[in-house]
Design an enzyme around this catalytic site. Structure first.
Site, PDB file in Angstrom:
ATOM      1  N   ALA A  66       0.838  -1.204   0.000  1.00  0.00           N
ATOM      2  CA  ALA A  66       0.000   0.000   0.000  1.00  0.00           C
ATOM      3  C   ALA A  66       0.870   1.251   0.000  1.00  0.00           C
ATOM      4  CB  ALA A  66      -0.882  -0.019   1.237  1.00  0.00           C
ATOM      5  N   GLY A 111       0.798  -5.808  -0.028  1.00  0.00           N
ATOM      6  CA  GLY A 111      -0.107  -5.821  -1.184  1.00  0.00           C
ATOM      7  C   GLY A 111       0.606  -6.113  -2.499  1.00  0.00           C
ATOM      8  N   GLU A 114       0.694  -9.718  -2.604  1.00  0.00           N
ATOM      9  CA  GLU A 114      -0.695 -10.183  -2.788  1.00  0.00           C
ATOM     10  C   GLU A 114      -1.136 -10.023  -4.245  1.00  0.00           C
ATOM     11  OE1 GLU A 114      -2.145  -7.772   0.562  1.00  0.00           O
ATOM     12  OE2 GLU A 114      -3.047  -9.611   1.343  1.00  0.00           O
ATOM     13  N   GLU A 134       2.558  -7.463   7.254  1.00  0.00           N
ATOM     14  CA  GLU A 134       1.428  -6.743   7.855  1.00  0.00           C
ATOM     15  C   GLU A 134       1.287  -6.907   9.357  1.00  0.00           C
ATOM     16  OE1 GLU A 134       1.333  -8.251   4.942  1.00  0.00           O
ATOM     17  OE2 GLU A 134       0.151  -7.129   3.503  1.00  0.00           O
TER      18      GLU A 134
HETATM   19  N1  COA Z   1       4.366   3.664   0.224  1.00  0.00           N
HETATM   20  C1  COA Z   1       4.780   4.899  -0.130  1.00  0.00           C
HETATM   21  N2  COA Z   1       6.061   5.205  -0.356  1.00  0.00           N
HETATM   22  C2  COA Z   1       6.966   4.214  -0.202  1.00  0.00           C
HETATM   23  C3  COA Z   1       6.614   2.899   0.166  1.00  0.00           C
HETATM   24  C4  COA Z   1       5.234   2.639   0.382  1.00  0.00           C
HETATM   25  N3  COA Z   1       4.792   1.416   0.711  1.00  0.00           N
HETATM   26  N4  COA Z   1       7.735   2.150   0.250  1.00  0.00           N
HETATM   27  C5  COA Z   1       8.753   2.974  -0.050  1.00  0.00           C
HETATM   28  N5  COA Z   1       8.292   4.218  -0.324  1.00  0.00           N
HETATM   29  C6  COA Z   1       9.056   5.415  -0.645  1.00  0.00           C
HETATM   30  C7  COA Z   1       9.897   5.868   0.557  1.00  0.00           C
HETATM   31  O1  COA Z   1       9.117   6.605   1.458  1.00  0.00           O
HETATM   32  C8  COA Z   1      10.964   6.682  -0.135  1.00  0.00           C
HETATM   33  O2  COA Z   1      10.454   7.948  -0.481  1.00  0.00           O
HETATM   34  P1  COA Z   1      11.289   9.298  -0.135  1.00  0.00           P
HETATM   35  O3  COA Z   1      12.478   9.210  -1.051  1.00  0.00           O
HETATM   36  O4  COA Z   1      10.326  10.382  -0.506  1.00  0.00           O
HETATM   37  O5  COA Z   1      11.651   9.211   1.305  1.00  0.00           O
HETATM   38  C9  COA Z   1      11.181   5.916  -1.449  1.00  0.00           C
HETATM   39  O6  COA Z   1      10.017   5.111  -1.643  1.00  0.00           O
HETATM   40  C10 COA Z   1      12.377   4.991  -1.379  1.00  0.00           C
HETATM   41  O7  COA Z   1      12.261   4.185  -0.224  1.00  0.00           O
HETATM   42  P2  COA Z   1      13.500   3.416   0.403  1.00  0.00           P
HETATM   43  O8  COA Z   1      13.030   2.645   1.591  1.00  0.00           O
HETATM   44  O9  COA Z   1      14.652   4.351   0.588  1.00  0.00           O
HETATM   45  O10 COA Z   1      13.845   2.464  -0.835  1.00  0.00           O
HETATM   46  P3  COA Z   1      14.709   1.136  -0.895  1.00  0.00           P
HETATM   47  O11 COA Z   1      14.913   0.887  -2.326  1.00  0.00           O
HETATM   48  O12 COA Z   1      15.893   1.209   0.012  1.00  0.00           O
HETATM   49  O13 COA Z   1      13.759  -0.025  -0.287  1.00  0.00           O
HETATM   50  C11 COA Z   1      11.673  -1.200  -0.041  1.00  0.00           C
HETATM   51  C12 COA Z   1      12.586  -0.397  -0.975  1.00  0.00           C
HETATM   52  C13 COA Z   1      10.411  -1.502  -0.792  1.00  0.00           C
HETATM   53  C14 COA Z   1      12.372  -2.523   0.355  1.00  0.00           C
HETATM   54  C15 COA Z   1      11.413  -0.361   1.251  1.00  0.00           C
HETATM   55  O14 COA Z   1      11.022   0.927   0.847  1.00  0.00           O
HETATM   56  C16 COA Z   1      10.326  -0.894   2.152  1.00  0.00           C
HETATM   57  O15 COA Z   1      10.564  -1.837   2.905  1.00  0.00           O
HETATM   58  N6  COA Z   1       9.108  -0.274   2.108  1.00  0.00           N
HETATM   59  C17 COA Z   1       8.015  -0.544   2.987  1.00  0.00           C
HETATM   60  C18 COA Z   1       7.319  -1.828   2.603  1.00  0.00           C
HETATM   61  C19 COA Z   1       6.108  -2.074   3.477  1.00  0.00           C
HETATM   62  O16 COA Z   1       6.215  -2.307   4.665  1.00  0.00           O
HETATM   63  N7  COA Z   1       4.936  -2.015   2.834  1.00  0.00           N
HETATM   64  C20 COA Z   1       3.684  -2.125   3.510  1.00  0.00           C
HETATM   65  C21 COA Z   1       3.229  -3.515   3.541  1.00  0.00           C
HETATM   66  S1  COA Z   1       1.681  -3.652   4.341  1.00  0.00           S
END
Ligand code: COA
Length: 260
Positions: A66, A111, A114, A134
């Site tokens: 999400a 998601g 998913e 989650e």
């Molecule tokens: N929603 C909105 N923005 C997101 C996001 C999400 N789920 N996941 C990452 N972003 C954004 C970050 O906020 C960041 O934005 P910014 O540059 O404005 O701060 C940008 O994407 C890069 O994120 P970053 O974590 O630095 O990238 P990465 O390449 O090192 O790692 C992921 C990528 C996907 C592994 C990591 O971002 C992550 O673990 N995200 C959360 C995943 C999560 O828990 N999702 C919800 C599941 S219910």
């Protein structure tokens, strides 16, 4: 066809759909899901498209779940509304007559995983992480994760992933049966298109009916499942493509399928 949220490429019998949201790691936003629903609707009338590949922009994420930044701006009602459209979109993938390949080019979380689980086939690039985190966020996987993951890999393995929320890599995902192919870095598109082409050369009605037979029969008792399979089989018997396949065999050539 290409909108602001998805980049759509049309290839021979295949469409290649890329989430155009690298800066937010291709997270699921309202606009992105709306456009996904519109593309699924368009696809219903596209007889020439036999397989769709779903992927994400960049190399970091297939889809980070999400859109948590958008979520923070939404009221409870809006979240509820969004959730409904998410469920409809994923169900739409599953029920589409075409086969869907999830080509996971990077992290597939929440998601994002998913969405991949709603696809028929999954391939991941070596080095990508997958998981359903989650429970660590005070919720549960609510876009089909608790339903589709156990169906895909079994209850014990699904609980291992869902209750711990841990992230796994490509080798473990392959061993669990979560993905059927692992692509070496830099070769994901090639491998995904290779899989899609193998599907796309087959009779379209057969693809649709095989999906329905498998998905609809999985949790019926044996006799009901066999009856369901038979009903799906019957629909293939009336097609021109079945006759064309027999003719092609006799003439020692490849069949030309039209989806009729
Ligand atoms: N929603 C909105 N923005 C997101 C996001 C999400 N789920 N996941 C990452 N972003 C954004 C970050 O906020 C960041 O934005 P910014 O540059 O404005 O701060 C940008 O994407 C890069 O994120 P970053 O974590 O630095 O990238 P990465 O390449 O090192 O790692 C992921 C990528 C996907 C592994 C990591 O971002 C992550 O673990 N995200 C959360 C995943 C999560 O828990 N999702 C919800 C599941 S219910």
């Amino acid at each position: 066809m290409t909108g602001t949220e998805w980049r759509i490429e049309r290839l021979e019998g295949i469409e290649y759909w890329t989430i155009a949201g690298e800066a937010r790691r291709n997270a699921l936003s309202r606009a992105m899901i709306q456009e996904l629903l519109e593309n699924l609707e368009r696809l219903r009338g596209e007889r020439s498209v036999r397989c769709v590949v779903l992927t994400g922009e960049g190399e970091k994420a297939f889809c980070a779940g999400a859109d948590l930044k958008e979520r923070a701006t939404m009221s409870a009602d809006e979240v509820h509304q969004f959730h409904r459209s998410l469920l409809a979109a994923f169900r739409g993938i599953e029920q589409a007559p075409q086969a869907f390949v999830a080509a996971m080019n990077g992290a597939a979380l929440g998601g994002g995983l998913e969405m991949a689980l709603a696809c028929d086939l999954r391939v991941v690039v070596d080095g990508a992480e997958m998981g359903l985190p989650e429970v660590g966020l005070g919720i549960i996987p609510g876009a089909g994760g608790t339903v589709r993951l156990p169906r895909a890999i079994g209850v014990a393995r699904a609980k291992d992933l869902i209750l711990t929320g841990r992230r796994i890599g490509a080798a473990e995902a392959f061993a669990m049966g979560l993905v059927s192919r692992v692509a070496p870095p830099g070769r994901l598109r090639e491998v995904a298109l290779e899989m899609a082409a193998l599907v796309a050369r087959n009779a379209p009605v057969s693809i649709r009916q095989a999906k329905r037979a498998i998905d609809g029969g999985l949790h019926l008792d044996l006799d009901a499942a066999l009856a369901h399979e038979n009903a799906m089989y019957q629909d293939c018997l009336r097609t021109k493509d079945r006759v064309e396949a027999l003719r092609a065999f006799a003439e020692k050539r490849k069949p030309i399928f039209t989806g009729e």
